[in-house]
Design a protein around this motif. Structure first.
Motif, PDB file in Angstrom:
ATOM      1  N   GLY A  16       0.821  -1.201   0.000  1.00  0.00           N
ATOM      2  CA  GLY A  16       0.000   0.000   0.000  1.00  0.00           C
ATOM      3  C   GLY A  16       0.852   1.247   0.000  1.00  0.00           C
ATOM      4  O   GLY A  16       1.734   1.395  -0.832  1.00  0.00           O
ATOM      5  N   ALA A  17       0.588   2.130   0.982  1.00  0.00           N
ATOM      6  CA  ALA A  17       1.348   3.379   1.024  1.00  0.00           C
ATOM      7  C   ALA A  17       1.238   4.034   2.392  1.00  0.00           C
ATOM      8  O   ALA A  17       0.277   3.820   3.132  1.00  0.00           O
ATOM      9  N   MET A  18       2.235   4.848   2.668  1.00  0.00           N
ATOM     10  CA  MET A  18       2.150   5.788   3.775  1.00  0.00           C
ATOM     11  C   MET A  18       1.593   7.067   3.152  1.00  0.00           C
ATOM     12  O   MET A  18       2.026   7.481   2.077  1.00  0.00           O
ATOM     13  N   VAL A  19       0.619   7.665   3.822  1.00  0.00           N
ATOM     14  CA  VAL A  19      -0.067   8.829   3.266  1.00  0.00           C
ATOM     15  C   VAL A  19       0.362  10.079   4.029  1.00  0.00           C
ATOM     16  O   VAL A  19       0.313  10.114   5.260  1.00  0.00           O
ATOM     17  N   ASP A  32       6.258  20.964   3.751  1.00  0.00           N
ATOM     18  CA  ASP A  32       6.159  20.078   4.903  1.00  0.00           C
ATOM     19  C   ASP A  32       5.251  18.920   4.528  1.00  0.00           C
ATOM     20  O   ASP A  32       4.215  19.104   3.869  1.00  0.00           O
ATOM     21  N   MET A  33       5.662  17.727   4.944  1.00  0.00           N
ATOM     22  CA  MET A  33       4.833  16.548   4.713  1.00  0.00           C
ATOM     23  C   MET A  33       4.562  15.907   6.063  1.00  0.00           C
ATOM     24  O   MET A  33       5.483  15.519   6.773  1.00  0.00           O
ATOM     25  N   ASP A  34       3.285  15.829   6.392  1.00  0.00           N
ATOM     26  CA  ASP A  34       2.853  15.296   7.675  1.00  0.00           C
ATOM     27  C   ASP A  34       2.163  13.958   7.429  1.00  0.00           C
ATOM     28  O   ASP A  34       1.137  13.912   6.728  1.00  0.00           O
ATOM     29  N   GLN A  35       2.719  12.869   7.989  1.00  0.00           N
ATOM     30  CA  GLN A  35       2.089  11.568   7.778  1.00  0.00           C
ATOM     31  C   GLN A  35       0.756  11.533   8.496  1.00  0.00           C
ATOM     32  O   GLN A  35       0.670  11.795   9.697  1.00  0.00           O
ATOM     33  N   ILE A  36      -0.297  11.189   7.725  1.00  0.00           N
ATOM     34  CA  ILE A  36      -1.624  11.144   8.324  1.00  0.00           C
ATOM     35  C   ILE A  36      -2.198   9.733   8.416  1.00  0.00           C
ATOM     36  O   ILE A  36      -3.101   9.486   9.212  1.00  0.00           O
ATOM     37  N   ALA A  37      -1.681   8.807   7.572  1.00  0.00           N
ATOM     38  CA  ALA A  37      -2.281   7.469   7.577  1.00  0.00           C
ATOM     39  C   ALA A  37      -1.378   6.464   6.886  1.00  0.00           C
ATOM     40  O   ALA A  37      -0.387   6.823   6.252  1.00  0.00           O
ATOM     41  N   VAL A  38      -1.784   5.200   7.022  1.00  0.00           N
ATOM     42  CA  VAL A  38      -1.191   4.095   6.274  1.00  0.00           C
ATOM     43  C   VAL A  38      -2.349   3.408   5.557  1.00  0.00           C
ATOM     44  O   VAL A  38      -3.387   3.131   6.165  1.00  0.00           O
ATOM     45  N   GLY A  44      -7.746  -3.201   1.938  1.00  0.00           N
ATOM     46  CA  GLY A  44      -8.575  -2.000   1.908  1.00  0.00           C
ATOM     47  C   GLY A  44      -8.572  -1.190   3.185  1.00  0.00           C
ATOM     48  O   GLY A  44      -9.312  -0.218   3.319  1.00  0.00           O
ATOM     49  N   GLU A  45      -7.720  -1.541   4.116  1.00  0.00           N
ATOM     50  CA  GLU A  45      -7.699  -0.881   5.417  1.00  0.00           C
ATOM     51  C   GLU A  45      -6.952   0.458   5.344  1.00  0.00           C
ATOM     52  O   GLU A  45      -5.903   0.561   4.720  1.00  0.00           O
ATOM     53  N   ILE A  46      -7.520   1.456   6.005  1.00  0.00           N
ATOM     54  CA  ILE A  46      -6.895   2.773   6.152  1.00  0.00           C
ATOM     55  C   ILE A  46      -6.756   3.024   7.644  1.00  0.00           C
ATOM     56  O   ILE A  46      -7.746   3.058   8.367  1.00  0.00           O
ATOM     57  N   LYS A  47      -5.505   3.160   8.098  1.00  0.00           N
ATOM     58  CA  LYS A  47      -5.252   3.408   9.520  1.00  0.00           C
ATOM     59  C   LYS A  47      -4.697   4.811   9.689  1.00  0.00           C
ATOM     60  O   LYS A  47      -3.683   5.166   9.087  1.00  0.00           O
ATOM     61  N   ALA A  48      -5.358   5.575  10.524  1.00  0.00           N
ATOM     62  CA  ALA A  48      -4.868   6.915  10.847  1.00  0.00           C
ATOM     63  C   ALA A  48      -3.554   6.791  11.607  1.00  0.00           C
ATOM     64  O   ALA A  48      -3.344   5.842  12.359  1.00  0.00           O
ATOM     65  N   ASN A  49      -2.682   7.756  11.398  1.00  0.00           N
ATOM     66  CA  ASN A  49      -1.386   7.759  12.070  1.00  0.00           C
ATOM     67  C   ASN A  49      -1.540   8.334  13.476  1.00  0.00           C
ATOM     68  O   ASN A  49      -2.025   9.454  13.657  1.00  0.00           O
TER      69      ASN A  49
END
Length: 134
Positions: A16-19, A32-38, A44-49
């Motif tokens: 998948g990806a780090m978002v 600036d890039m702030d990681q918000i999720a994986v 199909g899972e989206i996990k908030a950081n």
């Protein structure tokens, strides 16, 4: 430059990806890039950081990226298979016209077993599809 950048950046990983949310609206005028999720493309899972709460827009954007990514990966799979067909044809030509006996001895058993395994799977899957259509 700031107006040209997307709002999200997806750092691709194996499943998948780090978002990241991209921010150029800061005092230093830097990116600036702030990681918000994986995002996991396979399940199909989206996990908030961390403790972060994702907005509906975040989830929509991530879901759209995941759908697009799945399509890209499926296209790549088919392309890889078609390349394999090309390689098999090139291998047949090499075996017939250029291969030395020692080279053939080195690869024949492994190649025959792999081809037998592939043929067995393809025949079984074809039979399953034919039986399903009846």
């Amino acid at each position: 430059m700031g107006g040209d950048l997307p709002e999200y950046f997806f750092r691709v990983r194996e499943n998948g990806a780090m978002v990241f949310r991209v921010d150029t609206q800061n005092q230093q005028r830097r990116i600036d890039m702030d990681q918000i999720a994986v995002a996991n493309v396979k399940n199909g899972e989206i996990k908030a950081n961390g403790d972060r709460k994702l907005t509906e827009d975040d989830i929509e954007e991530i879901s759209a990226w995941m759908e697009e990514r799945r399509a890209v990966l499926m296209d790549r799979d088919i392309d890889d298979i078609l390349r394999t067909v090309d390689h098999l044809n090139l291998t047949a030509q090499w075996a017939q016209s250029k291969a030395e006996p020692e080279q053939l001895e080195e690869i024949t058993d492994t190649l025959l077993l792999a081809m037998h395994d592939l043929r067995s799977v393809l025949v079984r899957k074809k039979a399953d599809r034919l039986l399903k259509d009846k």
